[in-house]
Design a protein around this motif. Structure first.
Motif, PDB file in Angstrom:
ATOM      1  N   ARG A  58      -6.203   5.166   3.936  1.00 51.21           N
ATOM      2  CA  ARG A  58      -6.348   3.895   3.211  1.00 51.21           C
ATOM      3  C   ARG A  58      -5.634   2.759   3.941  1.00 51.21           C
ATOM      4  O   ARG A  58      -6.167   1.652   4.053  1.00 51.21           O
ATOM      5  CB  ARG A  58      -5.810   4.023   1.784  1.00 51.21           C
ATOM      6  CG  ARG A  58      -6.728   4.782   0.859  1.00 51.21           C
ATOM      7  CD  ARG A  58      -6.293   4.667  -0.602  1.00 51.21           C
ATOM      8  NE  ARG A  58      -4.932   5.122  -0.847  1.00 51.21           N
ATOM      9  CZ  ARG A  58      -4.584   6.400  -1.021  1.00 51.21           C
ATOM     10  NH1 ARG A  58      -5.501   7.343  -0.959  1.00 51.21           N
ATOM     11  NH2 ARG A  58      -3.321   6.725  -1.254  1.00 51.21           N
ATOM     12  N   HIS A  73      -7.489  -0.479   5.544  1.00 57.02           N
ATOM     13  CA  HIS A  73      -7.090  -1.805   5.053  1.00 57.02           C
ATOM     14  C   HIS A  73      -6.755  -2.751   6.207  1.00 57.02           C
ATOM     15  O   HIS A  73      -7.143  -3.906   6.188  1.00 57.02           O
ATOM     16  CB  HIS A  73      -5.899  -1.676   4.114  1.00 57.02           C
ATOM     17  CG  HIS A  73      -5.512  -2.945   3.447  1.00 57.02           C
ATOM     18  ND1 HIS A  73      -6.243  -3.494   2.426  1.00 57.02           N
ATOM     19  CD2 HIS A  73      -4.482  -3.798   3.686  1.00 57.02           C
ATOM     20  CE1 HIS A  73      -5.680  -4.625   2.054  1.00 57.02           C
ATOM     21  NE2 HIS A  73      -4.592  -4.827   2.804  1.00 57.02           N
ATOM     22  N   LEU A  92       0.820  -1.213   0.000  1.00 58.57           N
ATOM     23  CA  LEU A  92       0.000   0.000   0.000  1.00 58.57           C
ATOM     24  C   LEU A  92       0.853   1.262   0.000  1.00 58.57           C
ATOM     25  O   LEU A  92       0.364   2.349  -0.290  1.00 58.57           O
ATOM     26  CB  LEU A  92      -0.926   0.020   1.223  1.00 58.57           C
ATOM     27  CG  LEU A  92      -1.914  -1.141   1.335  1.00 58.57           C
ATOM     28  CD1 LEU A  92      -2.643  -1.066   2.663  1.00 58.57           C
ATOM     29  CD2 LEU A  92      -2.888  -1.127   0.181  1.00 58.57           C
ATOM     30  N   THR A 144      -3.193   8.405   1.907  1.00 58.07           N
ATOM     31  CA  THR A 144      -2.519   7.116   2.066  1.00 58.07           C
ATOM     32  C   THR A 144      -2.703   6.567   3.472  1.00 58.07           C
ATOM     33  O   THR A 144      -2.986   5.381   3.658  1.00 58.07           O
ATOM     34  CB  THR A 144      -1.006   7.249   1.757  1.00 58.07           C
ATOM     35  OG1 THR A 144      -0.863   7.683   0.411  1.00 58.07           O
ATOM     36  CG2 THR A 144      -0.272   5.948   1.966  1.00 58.07           C
TER      37      THR A 144
END
Length: 82
Positions: free
Chosen positions: A76, A80, A18, A73
């Motif tokens: 996210r 996740h 990621l 980021t």
């Protein structure tokens, strides 16, 4: 040896992809080292300037956290792993 505030190899296998490095510009510091530094800072509540040297320059870690927060980021990544 993984320290208390650091990412395990198993967690890094999930999180690492990621955090893709930018395609252009100068080489980036080890993303896992930076992430461990961010986690240490957030877990301890210490000042950025008190970041242990093993995580790299405090300013680099701080700037990466700022960038990842601003560009989504960090959100996210948290979504996740949750």
């Amino acid at each position: 040896m993984v320290r208390r505030h650091e990412v395990t190899d198993q967690a890094w296998a999930v999180i690492g992809p990621l955090l893709v490095p930018p395609r252009m510009g100068r080489p980036v510091r080890d993303r896992r080292q930076v992430l461990d530094g961010i986690l240490w800072k957030l877990s301890t509540g210490a000042a950025w300037r008190d970041l242990p040297e093993r995580y790299g320059p405090w300013k680099t870690v701080y700037e990466r956290f700022r960038r990842w927060s601003a560009d989504g980021t960090w959100d996210r990544l948290l979504a996740h792993v949750q």
